[in-house]
Design a protein around this motif. Structure first.
Motif, short mmCIF file in Angstrom:
data_model
loop_
_atom_site.label_atom_id
_atom_site.label_comp_id
_atom_site.label_asym_id
_atom_site.label_seq_id
_atom_site.Cartn_x
_atom_site.Cartn_y
_atom_site.Cartn_z
N ARG A 1 2.51 1.37 -3.64
CA ARG A 1 1.28 2.12 -3.92
C ARG A 1 0.35 1.36 -4.87
NH1 ARG A 1 1.69 7.59 -2.37
NH2 ARG A 1 0.25 8.22 -4.03
N LEU A 2 0.19 0.06 -4.58
CA LEU A 2 -0.77 -0.83 -5.23
C LEU A 2 -0.39 -1.27 -6.64
CD1 LEU A 2 -4.17 0.84 -4.15
CD2 LEU A 2 -2.70 -0.70 -2.85
N LEU B 1 -4.43 3.49 2.98
CA LEU B 1 -3.62 4.21 1.99
C LEU B 1 -2.96 5.43 2.62
CD1 LEU B 1 -6.15 3.90 -0.93
CD2 LEU B 1 -3.98 2.68 -0.68
N THR C 1 0.79 -1.23 0.00
CA THR C 1 0.00 0.00 0.00
C THR C 1 0.83 1.28 0.00
OG1 THR C 1 -0.11 -0.14 2.42
CG2 THR C 1 -1.94 -1.11 1.17
N HIS C 2 1.95 1.29 0.70
CA HIS C 2 2.70 2.52 0.87
C HIS C 2 3.98 2.57 0.02
CE1 HIS C 2 -0.07 2.98 4.12
NE2 HIS C 2 0.50 4.08 4.57
N VAL D 1 -11.43 -0.02 2.64
CA VAL D 1 -10.41 0.94 2.24
C VAL D 1 -10.44 2.14 3.18
CG1 VAL D 1 -9.60 2.48 0.40
CG2 VAL D 1 -10.54 0.20 -0.17
N VAL E 1 -7.30 -2.08 3.33
CA VAL E 1 -6.37 -1.36 2.45
C VAL E 1 -6.23 0.06 3.01
CG1 VAL E 1 -5.83 -0.70 0.07
CG2 VAL E 1 -7.25 -2.72 0.52
#
Length: 283
Positions: A81-82, A110, A77-78, A137, A108
Motif C-alpha cells: 500500500r505504497l 489502488l 500498490t496492494h 492514478v 498507480v
C-alpha cells in the motif's frame, strides 16, 4: 492532434485470423498489434516485474510514439500500500527503462479499500517517484466519487505532481444484467463507481468497459466521444482504452471509437494501417 487508442492486452486467443495473422511467434505479436492500435495497458506488470530483456523486446516491436501505460506491481500498490516499496520500485523502474518515450505513464491502480484517509500516503509516494515519468492514478473507493471534499483533496494531491486521475467507466456495463459467462465474471469483479469525465492534465487516460454485444458497447461510449472530442479541441492528448468482458472484438472496437471521434474532427491523425491478414495455405 492525436488520439491514442488501445486494449487491455496485445494478444488474445480469438484475434489471430481476424485482427492479426495466424501463428505469430511471441516476439511478433506486439509488433502486429501495434499496426492496429497505438497504445496498450501494461497489465502484466501488475503481477510480475518483467525482465529487462523482455522490455527491450517490447521497445523493438513498437515505434517511439506508441504508448504503454504501465501498471505498478501489486506488491507496491496492494500488498504494501505504497509504503516501504523502495526496493520493489527501483527494480521495476530499472526493468521498464528500455521503453524510453513509449512509457506514457506509470499507472498507480489502488485497491478499493484505499480511501480518503490514505491520501497522505499517496502524496508522499508520488513525491518520491522520478519526475522523468508521468503519473496516472486509478482509485476505486466510492468516497472519491460521491463526496466532494474527498474528490477535491485527491485532485489537490494529484495536481501537486501533475498526475492524472484515470477513470474506469463501467456504467454502461452495469446498466443491464450479464448475459454471458464473461459478463458474469466481470460483473463480480469490476468496480461500480460513477462515470468521471474531468481531466486534470494535458494527457487524460480513460478505461472504458462495454458489453460483449457491440451495439451496447457503442451506445455506452457515446458520452466519451463528446468528452474526448472536447479534450482534443482544448489541445489535450488523450488515450482511450477499450475493454469488453471477453475482449474478443476489442481491437476493432478501439479503432471504431477512434473513427467516431475522427468523424467529428477530420484533422485528427489517423491510426496505423492494419497489417494484412493472409489466409493460411498448404504450400
Amino acid at each position: 492532434m492525436r488520439l491514442h487508442v488501445g486494449c487491455a492486452m496485445w494478444t488474445h486467443a480469438r484475434w489471430p485470423g481476424r485482427f492479426v495473422p495466424e501463428q505469430l511467434p511471441p516476439g511478433e505479436r506486439l509488433r502486429s498489434y501495434a499496426t492496429l492500435c497505438d497504445a496498450v495497458e501494461g497489465n502484466t506488470t501488475f503481477y510480475a516485474t518483467p525482465t529487462r530483456s523482455t522490455v527491450e523486446s517490447w521497445a523493438r516491436q513498437t515505434a517511439p510514439g506508441f504508448r504503454f501505460v504501465v501498471k505498478l506491481p501489486k506488491a507496491v500498490t496492494h500488498e504494501r500500500r505504497l509504503t516501504g516499496t523502495e526496493e520493489d520500485l527501483r527494480s521495476f523502474l530499472d526493468a521498464i527503462e528500455p521503453l524510453g518515450p513509449r512509457c506514457h505513464a506509470l499507472w498507480v491502480q489502488l485497491p478499493g479499500s484505499f480511501g480518503p484517509g490514505d491520501l497522505g500516503v499517496l502524496a508522499a509516494f508520488l513525491r518520491r517517484l522520478p519526475r522523468s515519468y508521468r503519473f496516472a492514478v486509478e482509485v476505486r473507493h466510492r468516497a472519491f466519487f460521491e463526496e466532494e471534499r474527498s474528490e477535491r483533496l485527491l485532485e489537490r494531491v494529484l495536481a501537486a505532481v501533475d498526475a492524472e486521475w484515470v477513470p474506469f467507466d463501467t456504467t454502461a456495463f452495469f446498466r443491464e444484467r450479464p448475459t454471458s459467462d464473461a459478463e458474469r465474471d466481470a460483473w463480480a469483479k469490476k468496480p461500480r463507481v460513477p462515470r468521471r469525465t474531468r481531466a486534470l492534465t494535458a494527457h487524460p487516460i480513460v478505461r472504458y468497459l462495454g458489453r460483449d454485444a457491440e451495439a451496447a458497447t457503442v451506445e455506452g461510449w457515446r458520452p466519451w466521444v463528446d468528452t474526448v472530442t472536447d479534450w482534443l479541441r482544448e489541445g489535450r492528448s488523450p488515450t482511450f482504452f477499450l475493454h469488453t468482458p471477453d475482449n474478443a472484438d476489442a481491437p476493432g472496437l478501439a479503432r471504431a471509437f477512434h473513427d467516431a471521434v475522427r468523424a467529428r474532427l477530420p484533422a485528427l491523425a489517423p491510426l496505423p494501417e492494419p497489417e494484412p491478414i493472409t489466409p493460411m495455405t498448404l504450400f
